[in-house]
Design an enzyme around this catalytic site. Structure first.
Site, short mmCIF file in Angstrom:
data_model
loop_
_atom_site.label_atom_id
_atom_site.label_comp_id
_atom_site.label_asym_id
_atom_site.label_seq_id
_atom_site.Cartn_x
_atom_site.Cartn_y
_atom_site.Cartn_z
N SER A 65 -7.32 45.93 -15.01
CA SER A 65 -6.91 44.72 -15.72
C SER A 65 -7.86 44.43 -16.86
O SER A 65 -9.05 44.74 -16.78
CB SER A 65 -6.92 43.53 -14.76
OG SER A 65 -6.66 42.32 -15.45
N TYR A 78 -11.42 38.23 -8.79
CA TYR A 78 -10.35 39.15 -9.19
C TYR A 78 -10.92 40.21 -10.15
O TYR A 78 -10.71 41.41 -9.96
CB TYR A 78 -9.22 38.38 -9.85
CG TYR A 78 -8.13 39.26 -10.41
CD1 TYR A 78 -7.23 39.91 -9.56
CD2 TYR A 78 -7.98 39.44 -11.78
CE1 TYR A 78 -6.22 40.72 -10.07
CE2 TYR A 78 -6.98 40.25 -12.29
CZ TYR A 78 -6.11 40.88 -11.44
OH TYR A 78 -5.13 41.69 -11.94
#
Length: 169
Positions: A65, A78
């Site tokens: 990501s 995350y």
């Protein structure tokens, strides 16, 4: 393997995002992200590596990501899970210089997917959904990036690809 007798590419694309301030101490959410985002990739490597070694080649592609590149509030854990996977793949690359295994990390920005369904905070989920619907790129764009990486000649490895909407900050 059962249907085609071989495995050429393993794409690790599972992920959940339990975003929120680290100070809320969402230990269950952290555990869930570690289980899916990190352990899921590790188990995939454990399943595919013996096959790749037996057949003499294979590609590991993981979807990480841009959250691991541009660290922002509420996404620390995350981002940490995604950076753990990025680090894991780089180590695997360095351990696999015999030409059998290639590794690629794909770092997408906003993609119009269901990732927001794992966000428990209603306002954070609403904001993520609005951004994905407003300017998120289609999943097919990420698939094309993966195809580009694995279509290279076996002596070429694309280590990292960042793909995001042109309007994403």
């Amino acid at each position: 393997m059962q249907e085609f007798g071989r495995l050429d590419v393993f794409v690790g694309n599972a992920g959940i995002s339990r975003i929120g301030p680290t100070s809320t101490l969402d230990v269950d959410g952290w555990d869930a992200m570690i289980d899916v985002n990190v352990r899921g990739v590790l188990h995939g490597i454990a399943a595919a590596m013996p096959v790749f070694r037996r057949q003499g080649h294979g590609d590991f592609v993981t979807v990480v990501s841009t959250a691991g590149i541009k660290i922002v509030p509420n996404m620390g854990v995350y981002a940490a899970t995604k950076n753990a996977v990025r680090t894991l793949l780089e180590a695997l690359r360095q351990e696999s210089t015999d030409g059998v295994v290639r590794t690629t990390s794909i770092s997408p920005g906003y993609v119009n997917t269901e990732l927001d369904s794992s966000i428990e905070d209603p306002e954070a989920r609403r904001q993520a959904r609005a951004a994905m619907e407003s300017f998120g790129i289609p999943p097919e764009a990420v698939a094309r990036a993966i195809a580009f990486a694995i279509e290279q000649p076996r002596d070429v490895e694309i280590g990292d690809i960042t793909i995001r909407p042109t309007v994403q900050g």
